[in-house]
Design a protein around this motif. Structure first.
Motif, PDB file in Angstrom:
ATOM      1  N   PHE A 258      54.699  42.955  11.420  1.00  0.00           N
ATOM      2  CA  PHE A 258      54.631  41.841  12.364  1.00  0.00           C
ATOM      3  C   PHE A 258      53.622  40.757  11.982  1.00  0.00           C
ATOM      4  O   PHE A 258      53.395  39.828  12.734  1.00  0.00           O
ATOM      5  N   ALA A 259      52.999  40.889  10.810  1.00  0.00           N
ATOM      6  CA  ALA A 259      52.058  39.861  10.337  1.00  0.00           C
ATOM      7  C   ALA A 259      52.530  39.348   8.982  1.00  0.00           C
ATOM      8  O   ALA A 259      52.980  40.130   8.147  1.00  0.00           O
ATOM      9  N   ARG A 260      52.427  38.059   8.784  1.00  0.00           N
ATOM     10  CA  ARG A 260      52.812  37.483   7.490  1.00  0.00           C
ATOM     11  C   ARG A 260      51.939  38.038   6.379  1.00  0.00           C
ATOM     12  O   ARG A 260      52.396  38.313   5.280  1.00  0.00           O
ATOM     13  N   SER A 261      50.628  38.166   6.651  1.00  0.00           N
ATOM     14  CA  SER A 261      49.717  38.722   5.651  1.00  0.00           C
ATOM     15  C   SER A 261      48.429  39.164   6.328  1.00  0.00           C
ATOM     16  O   SER A 261      48.185  38.864   7.496  1.00  0.00           O
ATOM     17  N   VAL A 262      47.633  39.884   5.579  1.00  0.00           N
ATOM     18  CA  VAL A 262      46.289  40.258   5.998  1.00  0.00           C
ATOM     19  C   VAL A 262      45.373  39.967   4.813  1.00  0.00           C
ATOM     20  O   VAL A 262      45.794  40.075   3.658  1.00  0.00           O
ATOM     21  N   GLY A 263      44.158  39.543   5.088  1.00  0.00           N
ATOM     22  CA  GLY A 263      43.291  39.206   3.972  1.00  0.00           C
ATOM     23  C   GLY A 263      41.832  39.131   4.356  1.00  0.00           C
ATOM     24  O   GLY A 263      41.459  39.349   5.512  1.00  0.00           O
ATOM     25  N   VAL A 264      41.038  38.836   3.353  1.00  0.00           N
ATOM     26  CA  VAL A 264      39.601  38.667   3.545  1.00  0.00           C
ATOM     27  C   VAL A 264      39.173  37.352   2.898  1.00  0.00           C
ATOM     28  O   VAL A 264      39.806  36.883   1.948  1.00  0.00           O
ATOM     29  N   THR A 265      38.102  36.795   3.406  1.00  0.00           N
ATOM     30  CA  THR A 265      37.464  35.632   2.799  1.00  0.00           C
ATOM     31  C   THR A 265      35.998  35.970   2.622  1.00  0.00           C
ATOM     32  O   THR A 265      35.342  36.411   3.574  1.00  0.00           O
ATOM     33  N   ILE A 266      35.512  35.802   1.403  1.00  0.00           N
ATOM     34  CA  ILE A 266      34.089  36.029   1.142  1.00  0.00           C
ATOM     35  C   ILE A 266      33.508  34.790   0.482  1.00  0.00           C
ATOM     36  O   ILE A 266      34.230  33.995  -0.120  1.00  0.00           O
ATOM     37  N   GLU A 267      32.207  34.656   0.590  1.00  0.00           N
ATOM     38  CA  GLU A 267      31.499  33.577  -0.081  1.00  0.00           C
ATOM     39  C   GLU A 267      30.290  34.188  -0.761  1.00  0.00           C
ATOM     40  O   GLU A 267      29.539  34.940  -0.138  1.00  0.00           O
ATOM     41  N   ARG A 268      30.152  33.905  -2.044  1.00  0.00           N
ATOM     42  CA  ARG A 268      29.030  34.437  -2.823  1.00  0.00           C
ATOM     43  C   ARG A 268      28.377  33.293  -3.583  1.00  0.00           C
ATOM     44  O   ARG A 268      29.035  32.356  -4.012  1.00  0.00           O
ATOM     45  N   THR A 269      27.049  33.412  -3.773  1.00  0.00           N
ATOM     46  CA  THR A 269      26.293  32.456  -4.565  1.00  0.00           C
ATOM     47  C   THR A 269      25.806  33.147  -5.824  1.00  0.00           C
ATOM     48  O   THR A 269      25.828  34.379  -5.933  1.00  0.00           O
ATOM     49  N   ARG A 270      25.323  32.354  -6.745  1.00  0.00           N
ATOM     50  CA  ARG A 270      24.727  32.928  -7.961  1.00  0.00           C
ATOM     51  C   ARG A 270      23.559  33.820  -7.588  1.00  0.00           C
ATOM     52  O   ARG A 270      23.351  34.867  -8.168  1.00  0.00           O
ATOM     53  N   GLU A 271      22.801  33.411  -6.585  1.00  0.00           N
ATOM     54  CA  GLU A 271      21.642  34.195  -6.140  1.00  0.00           C
ATOM     55  C   GLU A 271      22.080  35.544  -5.582  1.00  0.00           C
ATOM     56  O   GLU A 271      21.440  36.566  -5.843  1.00  0.00           O
TER      57      GLU A 271
END
Length: 123
Positions: free
Chosen positions: A105-118
């Motif tokens: 019943f869902a088109r997709s499932v996912g994650v979003t992450i943000e990373r820095t060099r630090e």
């Protein structure tokens, strides 16, 4: 404020998941990236040597993902971010990975992450 390179809707196939059926055949994964960089020098010089080569980064992501066997989308996203941040000019990477059709019943499932060099290298 850094500029951005956006890579949209990179559709790849990978072994990803924890269930037996997910471990036996490749599934579609959809990757979207935002690389935060300073594009000022490349904009002035019009020279690829002054730019982050998004084609090279994309080829490396394709190789990583299509030859991987991660269990978690979170791990795949973290490894993609790490790969993007190998180029010292990339200050921050935002990675969104989706598994189309992973949930009924869902088109997709996912994650979003943000990373820095630090975050990754302590620099």
């Amino acid at each position: 404020m850094p500029d951005q390179i956006n890579i949209s809707d990179l559709l790849l196939r990978a072994i990803i998941g924890i269930n037996d059926e997910e471990r036996n055949k490749k599934q579609d994964v959809l990757i979207n990236l935002t690389l935060h960089v300073d594009l000022n020098e490349a904009g002035k010089s019009d020279d690829i040597c002054d730019a982050v080569n998004y084609r090279t980064i994309t080829k490396e992501i394709i190789n990583l993902v299509e030859n991987s066997q991660f269990e978690l989308v979170e791990k795949m996203a973290a490894e993609v971010a790490k790969l993007c941040l190998k180029d010292e000019r990339v200050l921050r990477a935002t990675v969104r990975i989706e598994k189309p059709g992973a949930l009924r019943f869902a088109r997709s499932v996912g994650v979003t992450i943000e990373r820095t060099r630090e975050d990754l290298f302590g620099v």
